[in-house]
Design a protein around this motif. Structure first.
Motif, PDB file in Angstrom:
ATOM      1  N   THR A 188     -94.596   7.271 -55.660  1.00  0.00           N
ATOM      2  CA  THR A 188     -93.737   6.107 -55.449  1.00  0.00           C
ATOM      3  C   THR A 188     -92.561   6.143 -56.420  1.00  0.00           C
ATOM      4  O   THR A 188     -92.713   6.526 -57.582  1.00  0.00           O
ATOM      5  CB  THR A 188     -94.539   4.803 -55.633  1.00  0.00           C
ATOM      6  N   LEU A 190     -90.055   4.202 -58.609  1.00  0.00           N
ATOM      7  CA  LEU A 190     -90.189   2.909 -59.268  1.00  0.00           C
ATOM      8  C   LEU A 190     -89.106   2.740 -60.334  1.00  0.00           C
ATOM      9  O   LEU A 190     -88.771   3.687 -61.046  1.00  0.00           O
ATOM     10  CB  LEU A 190     -91.571   2.835 -59.916  1.00  0.00           C
ATOM     11  N   LYS A 225     -93.805  -5.018 -58.175  1.00  0.00           N
ATOM     12  CA  LYS A 225     -93.677  -4.212 -56.957  1.00  0.00           C
ATOM     13  C   LYS A 225     -92.300  -4.347 -56.316  1.00  0.00           C
ATOM     14  O   LYS A 225     -91.901  -3.489 -55.518  1.00  0.00           O
ATOM     15  CB  LYS A 225     -94.764  -4.617 -55.954  1.00  0.00           C
ATOM     16  N   VAL A 228     -90.056  -1.257 -56.491  1.00  0.00           N
ATOM     17  CA  VAL A 228     -90.258  -0.047 -55.695  1.00  0.00           C
ATOM     18  C   VAL A 228     -89.011   0.191 -54.836  1.00  0.00           C
ATOM     19  O   VAL A 228     -88.539  -0.712 -54.139  1.00  0.00           O
ATOM     20  CB  VAL A 228     -91.503  -0.170 -54.790  1.00  0.00           C
TER      21      VAL A 228
END
Length: 402
Positions: A188, A190, A225, A228
């Protein structure tokens, strides 16, 4: 394929030259002439970025709605070439050149609205969290974990060779969110606030004595989150996009030709332009001119809506290896003058730990003061952005089917 610049593009070239003659100050030129790294220090980079931002030219490749320029690919190329010819210092590529395009291509509306103005204004200074001690060129082997905890990820692990992490307040980072599938899945992309509790930055000192690189450690760092970019577990898509443009997005040819022309002048001034050295410089110039021609061909492809693709790997290999060759020629020209290490007379990309207060004047010609530090610093060129060995693997697989 037409590689000749139009009359309008040549008019634009003159506009850029006039701007640089007016706004590129003597102090900035002097700084750039004594740079030992591919990076300027933070203070200088942001000062030059502010001048470019006032002109509206800080982020030429960005769309106009985000503060970019309504320029063609050819105009962006001309701008880059004229910057090199004028001796302008480089901007940090991490924000404008890397994180910005990632957000424009894959970020949410909220992320674009918040971060892009801050990148342009220099409010956020970025670093890149890709490589790990066991996952550099083999980036898919990264293990820094991001554990799902409601609205946050809890990140633990480390990154290494992180340029300007000691000065950055933000990092764009690849983390492992799932280990159950292929290595390229479960990664991911980030955005991490470097001031968060649990972030520690330790310096890595270069051979040249410069503190530019760092090791960064994350001990249960909480990241929302909402930070992201793209989709969870699909950060590899964003990472590949960035690496493609990082590897193939530089105008290597014109910059190398400028350096070689300077070397020829220096060798002549020092009485070292004998037949052997003149031949070596000419051979390097032919290689740089060939690379420039390839870059112009790629520019033509980009103007038609293409992407660098596999050409990016080729450009990265040839550009960095030719750059190292230029530093080796400079060593040959400098001779005994390369032995004194004089960081107090250079401009490094970060603090120089070996720098000390002295009233000792410069030893040797001014034109040779950066030679040894540039040689040492440029050893990293064939490693960063994916080692050249890995780039050859990419070409052999993608182009030759091996």
């Amino acid at each position: 394929m037409n590689l000749k610049f139009s009359a309008a593009e040549e008019t634009f070239r003159q506009e850029v030259r006039d701007f640089l003659a007016d706004k590129l100050t003597a102090d900035l030129r002097r700084y750039a002439s004594r740079m030992t790294s591919v990076y300027a220090d933070k203070e200088t980079a942001l000062a030059w970025q502010a001048i470019l931002r006032e002109q509206g030219w800080a982020a030429p490749s960005w769309p106009v709605e985000y503060g970019g320029c309504d320029w063609s690919v050819a105009q962006r190329y001309i701008f880059d070439v004229e910057m090199a010819k004028a001796g302008a210092p480089s901007l940090s590529p991490m924000g404008i050149g890397m994180c910005g395009p990632a957000l424009i291509g894959h970020g949410s509306k909220a992320q674009k609205e918040y971060y892009l103005p801050r990148i342009l204004e220099g409010e956020d200074f970025w670093c890149q969290g890709y490589s790990e001690p066991h996952a550099g060129s083999d980036l898919a082997a990264l293990t820094m974990s991001a554990v799902d905890d409601g609205e946050d990820f809890v990140c633990s692990g480390s990154k290494i060779w992180t340029t300007h992490a000691h000065e950055a307040n933000m990092m764009f980072c690849l983390v492992r969110t799932d280990s159950s599938g292929k290595r390229q899945t479960g990664i991911t992309f980030l955005l991490i606030d470097m001031t968060s509790p649990g972030v520690r930055v330790d310096p890595i000192i270069m051979l040249s004595g410069e503190h530019i690189q760092n090791a960064v450690f994350f001990d249960e760092v909480r990241v929302p989150k909402t930070n992201v970019v793209g989709q969870i577990d699909d950060g590899w898509t964003v990472a590949k996009y960035l690496l493609e443009f990082e590897r193939g997005g530089s105008s290597y040819g014109p910059r190398l030709l400028q350096r070689l022309a300077a070397l020829r002048r220096i060798a002549k001034d020092l009485g070292g332009l004998d037949t052997d050295m003149a031949t070596k410089i000419s051979e390097a110039e032919m290689a740089a001119e060939t690379l420039e021609a390839a870059e112009l061909m790629m520019m033509s492809d980009l103007a038609g809506g293409g992407t660098p693709g596999l050409k990016a790997s080729m450009m990265k290999i040839r550009g960095t290896e030719l750059s190292q060759r230029v530093t080796e020629l400079a060593l040959d020209i400098a001779g005994l003058h390369v032995q004194p290490f004089q960081p107090e007379h250079t401009e490094a990309g970060g603090p120089v730990v070996t720098r000390h207060q002295t009233n000792q004047g410069l030893v040797g010609p001014d034109s040779l003061v950066t030679v040894s530090a540039k040689y040492l610093n440029d050893r990293a060129g064939s490693i960063y952005a994916g080692s050249n060995e890995i780039q050859r693997n990419i070409l052999s697989k993608g182009q030759l089917g091996l």
